[in-house]
Design an enzyme around this catalytic site. Structure first.
Site, PDB file in Angstrom:
ATOM      1  N   HIS A  64       0.847  -1.198   0.000  1.00 46.54           N
ATOM      2  CA  HIS A  64       0.000   0.000   0.000  1.00 46.54           C
ATOM      3  C   HIS A  64       0.877   1.241   0.000  1.00 46.54           C
ATOM      4  O   HIS A  64       1.508   1.555   1.011  1.00 46.54           O
ATOM      5  CB  HIS A  64      -0.932  -0.014   1.219  1.00 46.54           C
ATOM      6  CG  HIS A  64      -1.912  -1.150   1.191  1.00 46.54           C
ATOM      7  ND1 HIS A  64      -3.116  -1.056   0.548  1.00 46.54           N
ATOM      8  CD2 HIS A  64      -1.837  -2.406   1.689  1.00 46.54           C
ATOM      9  CE1 HIS A  64      -3.763  -2.212   0.664  1.00 46.54           C
ATOM     10  NE2 HIS A  64      -3.008  -3.049   1.347  1.00 46.54           N
ATOM     11  N   ASP A  71       2.093  -6.951   2.156  1.00 51.15           N
ATOM     12  CA  ASP A  71       0.923  -6.173   2.604  1.00 51.15           C
ATOM     13  C   ASP A  71       1.378  -4.977   3.439  1.00 51.15           C
ATOM     14  O   ASP A  71       0.795  -4.650   4.474  1.00 51.15           O
ATOM     15  CB  ASP A  71      -0.054  -7.045   3.414  1.00 51.15           C
ATOM     16  CG  ASP A  71      -1.412  -6.355   3.601  1.00 51.15           C
ATOM     17  OD1 ASP A  71      -2.211  -6.839   4.417  1.00 51.15           O
ATOM     18  OD2 ASP A  71      -1.652  -5.318   2.943  1.00 51.15           O
TER      19      ASP A  71
END
Lengths: 463, 337
Positions: free
Chosen positions: A69, A335
Site C-alpha cells: 500500500h 501487505d
C-alpha cells in the site's frame, strides 16, 4: 527509472532459484539488463560500468512484492510513492504492486495513469498497479476491466475490503477470464468479523477484545474457490492467514483449479500473543515457550500488532510455512500498510489495522531460515520466481538473473544482525511490532535496472 | 467553639505500604494473595473511618485524585469521589460530555494534561479494553486506577466483592462462588475470576452458552498452569446453585438481545433469573451479591434483591472502603501520617 546503466557486482554468492543457479562469482548488468554471470574474476565486462563489491554477501534477483500500500494518491501523510518505494528498496524489493485503495481509488485508466506517471518520476523501484474490482471499491458494479488492463494493471482487487456479494465475485471472475489477470480477494466475511480487532481466541478473550475468527476468512475463501471452479476464472487469495485457508488452497490445487495464494512475513512468524506484548526471549519471536498465563504488563494491547487479517496462532503459522515450502502458497507478499503515529497511538479498538513491513520483511523471514525451518533458496524463490510467475508477461523478465532479465538485484547478508529502529525507516509508517527487535539478516544493497537504488551505509560504496 | 478534630488513621505506614509495590491498579491478574490480603485488611481499617460521626482522615491531604469517565456511571464514580474526599484528597471529576473530549482531544492528550496538573491518581473508566494500559504506559508520575475498561477488567469491583464475601463468611478459601449472567461481556466477572481463583475459592460460572467466554476457559482441564483450571461451568442454573456459598448476579444488558446473542429477555429470565424459588430450593443461606445497577425482574427478582441474604448494599459501602484503601496504598506519603 534510469535505463542503460551498467554495473558489475563482484565476488558474491549468486543465488538464482529461477535457474537453479548457485555460483560464487560476478554478475554483470549491461544497459539495465543482466548480461552474464561468471565465476569470480574470470570475465571482464566491456565499456563503462560501475562496480559493487559483494564479497561475503548473497546476490539474489530483486524481490517482488505483489501486495503493497503506497497510499498515494489521497493518504500522503501515511506514505507517498517516493517514500514507499524507497522503503521497498531498503527491503530488497525491486518491484512492488501498488494496491488500489487510494483516494481516488484506482478504478479508472486516468487514476492508473496518474500512478504510473508519479512512479516514473518519483519511484525508486518498479511500480506495477493493481486495479479495483468494483467501482469505488463499493462492491456493486464492476470496473471497466479491459480499460484498466490496457492501462497496465497486473490484477484486480478491492483489498482493504472483501467482495462481499457472491454474485459480483462470480461476475468478476467470469468477466476477467479473457484478460488473464487474477481477481485478488481479501477474504473476510463481514458478518462474522464485524467488530473484531484481533484473532478470536484465548488471547482476545484474555484481553477483552472482540475477535475475528479464522472461519471469517475460511468461509469466504471456500466460497471464492467454488466460484473459481464454476467460472474458470483466476482467483488469487490475498494474505492468507489460517491453517484452514491453506487447506482449502491445497485442495483447490489438487482439483486443478486456477487458484493462487500469497502469505505475509508476519503471518509466517508472529502470533496473536504479540498483542499481549509477549515476544519470546532474545529475538526468538515466540518460538520459545511463551507464558500466556502471566499477568498483563504495560506492553499489552500493542496497536502495532493490530493487522487485518490478524496475527493468529502457532498452528496457523506452522501450517502456512509448510504450505509455503510445498509451493501451495506461490509467493510471499508484505501487505505493507503504513499509518501515521496518530492512527496507532490510541486504544486498541481505535487503532488502524496494518503493519509497515517492507523494511523488515527479509530480516523477519530470515528467522525461519536461521531456525532451520526454511532454506534460503526457497525463501528467495518465493520472493522472486513465485511472484514473477503470477505477473504473466510483465513478470517474464523479473525475478531472475538469466541473461536478458531486468538488472534487478538484491544484495543480502544473511547473518548481519541489526536492531529494528522504525524512526530510521524510509517509510513514513513507523508502525511495526518489531520495534527494538534484533533481526539476523539484512539487505545490503538493492539494484534496479543496473542502478544502485539503496546501499546500506556500512557496505562499501560502488567504485 | 470546640473544634472537632478527626482522629488520625493509625495504619502503620511501614506495615501497610511495605507490601505494596504497584504503581497502577489495572486488573487482579497481577495481584498476589498477599497483595489482595493487604488491600482487604487496609479496607477493613478504612471501614472504621466510615463508621465515625466525622468521616475524615488527613491521609491524602494535598493529593489530587482525578476521575476520568468515558462511560456513564453513578455508583463507581461517586464511590471513588467519596473515598478520596474522606481521606482529604482533592477530587476532580471529568466525564466525556462537557469537556474537550467532545472536541476530539485524544485520551492520551487528556491524560498527559492531567498528569501535568500534578494529578497523583487518575481513575479511568473507558469503553475500550486496554485503555488504562495505554494511558499507564505514558504516565511517569501519576498512578492509574482502572475503574472498568471495555469487557476486560474491573479490579476495584472484584476487590470489594472479595471483601464482602470475607466479611460475611470469614474466609474465601474453599468457598463455592457462583457467578450468573453475561460472563463473556462482564469485566466484573473477569476480574472476579482472577481474584477468586487467586485466593483459593471454587468458582462456578452459569449463563447462556452464547454469553460464556469459552475461549478464556479453553484448555483449563488439560493445560498445566492454566489460571482457571479449577473453574466449573454449569449452564443449568438449578444445578449450578447447588452448594453455592455465594451467588454473584450480573446485570444483563438489553442490547445483547438486539445483537442476536439471546432470543429474548423473557427466555433469559425463565432460565437464568436468580429468584426466591431457585434460592429457596437449593441454598437458602447463600450470600447474594450484585455489582449494580440491577435490572430487577430480569436477572434478579426484586424479592431476592432486597432479601435478608442480600449483601448488595454492603457491597456499596465496602466499595468505598476498598477504594479508600487503594488510594491510600498508591498515593499516601511514605512517612508516618
Amino acid at each position: 527509472m534510469a535505463t542503460g546503466t551498467s554495473l558489475l557486482i563482484t565476488s558474491g554468492r549468486i543465488l538464482d532459484p529461477s535457474q537453479g543457479l548457485e555460483l560464487a562469482g560476478d554478475l554483470f548488468i549491461q544497459a539495465g539488463q543482466v548480461a552474464w554471470t561468471a565465476p569470480a574474476g574470470q570475465r571482464a565486462p566491456e565499456g563503462q560500468y560501475a562496480t559493487l563489491d559483494a564479497r561475503g554477501l548473497v546476490v539474489s534477483p530483486g524481490f517482488i512484492d505483489l501486495h503493497c500500500h503506497l497510499r498515494e494518491p489521497g493518504y500522503e501523510d501515511k506514505e507517498t510513492i517516493a517514500t514507499g518505494t524507497l522503503a521497498a528498496a531498503r527491503g530488497g524489493f525491486t518491484t512492488v504492486c501498488a494496491m488500489p485503495n487510494t483516494e481516488p481509488p484506482l478504478d479508472t485508466a486516468a487514476s492508473v495513469e496518474y500512478l504510473l506517471r508519479k512512479a516514473q518520476q518519483e519511484g525508486h523501484v518498479r511500480v506495477l498497479p493493481v486495479g479495483c474490482i468494483t467501482r469505488g471499491r463499493k462492491g456493486k458494479q464492476l470496473v471497466e476491466m479491459a480499460e484498466l488492463a490496457a492501462a497496465g494493471v497486473v490484477g484486480f482487487s478491492d483489498d482493504g475490503d472483501p467482495v462481499a456479494d457472491a454474485y459480483i465475485m462470480r461476475m468478476a471472475l467470469t468477466y476477467g477470464v479473457p484478460f488473464g489477470l487474477p481477481v485478488i480477494n481479501h477474504c473476510q466475511d463481514p458478518a462474522l468479523s464485524r467488530i473484531g480487532a484481533m484473532h478470536e481466541g484465548w488471547t482476545a478473550s484474555r484481553l477483552g477484545l472482540k475477535g475475528i475468527p479464522a472461519e471469517a476468512e475460511e468461509v469466504m475463501a471456500a466460497r471464492d474457490i467454488e466460484l473459481a471452479a464454476l467460472t474458470g476464472g483466476w482467483l488469487h487469495l490475498a494474505h492468507i492467514s489460517t491453517a484452514g485457508a491453506l487447506e482449502l488452497v491445497r485442495r483447490a490445487r489438487e482439483r486443478g483449479l486456477r487458484v493462487t495464494a500469497e502469505v505475509t512475513p508476519h503471518h509466517l512468524v508472529l502470533t496473536d500473543e504479540w498483542v499481549m506484548g509477549l515476544r519470546g526471549e532474545g529475538g526468538s519471536f515466540g518460538f520459545a515457550q511463551e507464558r500466556p498465563f502471566d499477568p498483563l504488563t504495560l506492553a499489552a494491547y500493542d496497536t502495532n500488532a493490530k493487522v487485518n487479517p490478524p496475527l493468529r496462532t502457532r498452528r496457523d503459522t506452522s501450517a502456512l510455512l509448510q504450505g509455503l515450502k510445498e509451493g501451495v502458497i506461490d509467493a510471499i507478499a508484505t501487505d505493507h500498510a503504513p499509518h501515521t503515529a496518530v492512527d496507532k497511538t490510541c486504544t486498541f479498538d481505535e487503532a488502524a489495522f496494518g503493519i509497515s513491513g517492507l523494511e523488515t520483511a527479509f530480516g523477519l523471514l530470515m528467522a525461519l531460515v536461521h531456525r532451520g525451518d526454511l532454506s534460503l533458496a526457497t525463501l528467495i524463490e518465493r520472493l522472486t520466481v513465485g511472484p514473477a510467475r503470477l505477473l504473466g508477461a510483465r513478470g517474464q523478465l523479473l525475478g531472475s538473473l538469466q541473461a536478458g532479465a531486468q538488472g534487478d538485484v538484491a544484495v543480502l547478508d544473511p547473518d548481519a544482525e541489526w536492531v529494528v529502529d522504525p524512526q530510521g525507516f524510509a517509510s513514513k509508517g513507523k508502525n511495526t511490532p518489531l520495534a527494538g527487535a534484533r533481526l539476523k539478516g539484512k539487505v545490503m544493497a538493492t539494484v534496479v535496472g543496473g542502478r544502485v537504488v539503496y546501499q546500506d551505509k556500512l557496505a562499501k560504496a560502488p567504485g | 467553639m470546640r473544634t472537632v478534630r478527626a482522629r488520625e488513621t493509625r495504619i502503620p505506614p511501614d506495615q501497610a505500604q511495605a507490601g505494596w509495590r504497584k504503581r497502577h491498579v489495572l486488573d487482579l491478574d497481577d495481584f498476589t494473595r498477599e497483595e489482595i490480603a493487604l488491600v482487604l485488611s487496609t479496607a477493613q481499617a478504612m471501614k472504621g473511618i466510615l463508621r465515625r460521626a466525622v468521616k475524615k482522615a488527613p491521609t491524602l491531604r494535598g493529593k489530587t485524585v482525578i476521575t476520568l469517565f468515558y462511560e456513564p456511571s453513578t455508583r463507581t464514580r461517586a464511590s471513588f469521589e467519596t473515598a478520596g474526599k474522606i481521606l482529604s484528597a482533592d477530587v476532580i471529576n471529568l466525564s466525556a460530555g462537557g469537556s474537550s473530549i467532545e472536541k476530539g482531544e485524544s485520551l492520551l492528550d487528556t491524560a498527559l494534561t492531567l498528569q501535568a496538573m500534578a494529578a497523583d491518581a487518575l481513575v479511568i473508566r473507558h469503553p475500550h479494553s486496554g485503555a488504562p494500559y495505554f494511558v499507564a504506559r505514558h504516565m511517569t508520575s501519576t498512578s492509574v486506577i482502572n475503574a472498568g475498561d471495555g469487557t476486560h477488567a474491573h479490579p476495584t469491583q472484584a476487590l470489594l466483592d472479595l471483601f464482602t464475601v470475607q466479611e460475611h463468611l470469614g474466609t474465601l478459601e474453599g468457598r463455592r462462588v457462583l457467578i450468573v449472567g453475561d460472563i463473556a461481556h462482564s469485566r466484573v466477572a473477569r476480574s472476579d475470576l482472577w481474584g477468586l481463583t487467586r485466593v483459593g475459592a471454587q468458582v462456578v460460572l452459569c449463563g447462556p452458552p452464547t454469553l460464556m467466554p469459552w475461549d478464556l476457559l479453553k484448555g483449563r482441564e488439560g493445560t498445566p498452569g492454566h489460571p482457571f483450571a479449577s473453574v466449573e461451568v454449569e449452564l443449568d442454573l438449578d444445578r449450578a446453585v447447588e452448594g453455592a456459598d455465594v451467588v454473584i448476579v450480573l446485570r444483563l444488558q438489553k442490547e445483547r438481545q438486539e445483537a442476536g446473542l439471546l432470543p429474548s429477555l423473557r427466555e433469559y429470565a425463565r432460565l437464568w433469573q436468580v429468584n426466591e424459588a431457585r434460592l429457596a430450593r437449593e441454598r437458602p443461606s447463600a450470600l447474594l451479591m450484585h455489582p449494580g445497577p440491577m435490572n430487577e425482574g430480569v436477572e434478579i427478582s426484586p424479592g431476592v434483591a432486597h432479601s435478608a441474604q442480600s449483601a448488595i448494599e454492603q457491597q456499596v459501602t465496602n466499595g468505598v472502603a476498598v477504594r479508600m484503601a487503594l488510594l491510600y496504598l498508591l498515593c499516601a506519603p511514605r512517612e508516618a501520617v
